[in-house]
Motif scaffolding. Sequence first.
Motif, PDB file in Angstrom:
ATOM      1  N   LEU A 105      66.655  37.253  -6.901  1.00 45.26           N
ATOM      2  CA  LEU A 105      66.244  35.970  -7.479  1.00 45.26           C
ATOM      3  C   LEU A 105      65.050  36.154  -8.420  1.00 45.26           C
ATOM      4  O   LEU A 105      65.000  35.561  -9.504  1.00 45.26           O
TER       5      LEU A 105
ATOM      6  N   SER B  53      65.051  35.713 -17.334  1.00 48.39           N
ATOM      7  CA  SER B  53      65.078  34.448 -18.064  1.00 48.39           C
ATOM      8  C   SER B  53      63.764  34.143 -18.772  1.00 48.39           C
ATOM      9  O   SER B  53      63.753  33.371 -19.724  1.00 48.39           O
TER      10      SER B  53
ATOM     11  N   VAL C 247      66.296  37.713 -11.678  1.00 50.85           N
ATOM     12  CA  VAL C 247      66.952  36.716 -12.532  1.00 50.85           C
ATOM     13  C   VAL C 247      65.896  35.879 -13.253  1.00 50.85           C
ATOM     14  O   VAL C 247      65.994  35.632 -14.461  1.00 50.85           O
ATOM     15  N   TYR C 248      64.870  35.464 -12.514  1.00 51.30           N
ATOM     16  CA  TYR C 248      63.774  34.709 -13.124  1.00 51.30           C
ATOM     17  C   TYR C 248      63.063  35.547 -14.180  1.00 51.30           C
ATOM     18  O   TYR C 248      62.759  35.075 -15.272  1.00 51.30           O
TER      19      TYR C 248
END
Length: 140
Positions: free
Chosen positions: A117, A124, A120-121
């Motif tokens: 997670l 981004s 992914v952050y």
Amino acid sequence: MKTFITPNLLKLTLATILLTVIFRFSLSISITNKLIIGAIITAIAYAILMWFNGSYFGRKEYEYLPIYDIGFRFHLSTFLAHNIVSLLWFTFGLESHYENIKTVYIIALIWSVFLILHFVYYLSTRTSSIKNLDKEDLFE
């Protein structure tokens, strides 16, 4: 970005390895002697010391490399250091008779979810993560 592996990241990783060895040693002794309070205190102390470890070197890293999400590199190195030390602890037979390696695998699995997670952050936000740097200073 100057580099992926920085002096502060290396210092954090070495401190993490040292703290994890001390944690595993204290935890194994507490479990062997069936000291539940000792195991709880050991885990809480480890968590607090790891927070200070990350906080201290995180601040130092921000001064060295002012980007928004340096936390992922720190998270990844902490994950690797903790889990490698824990696996080696069992490989060398240093664990308590009451400890089970499945606990290490479960912790690594749960932690992996949070690491994914975080990755992914990180992906981004990485294009907009450079703060207060002149474009000419980015590439040397």
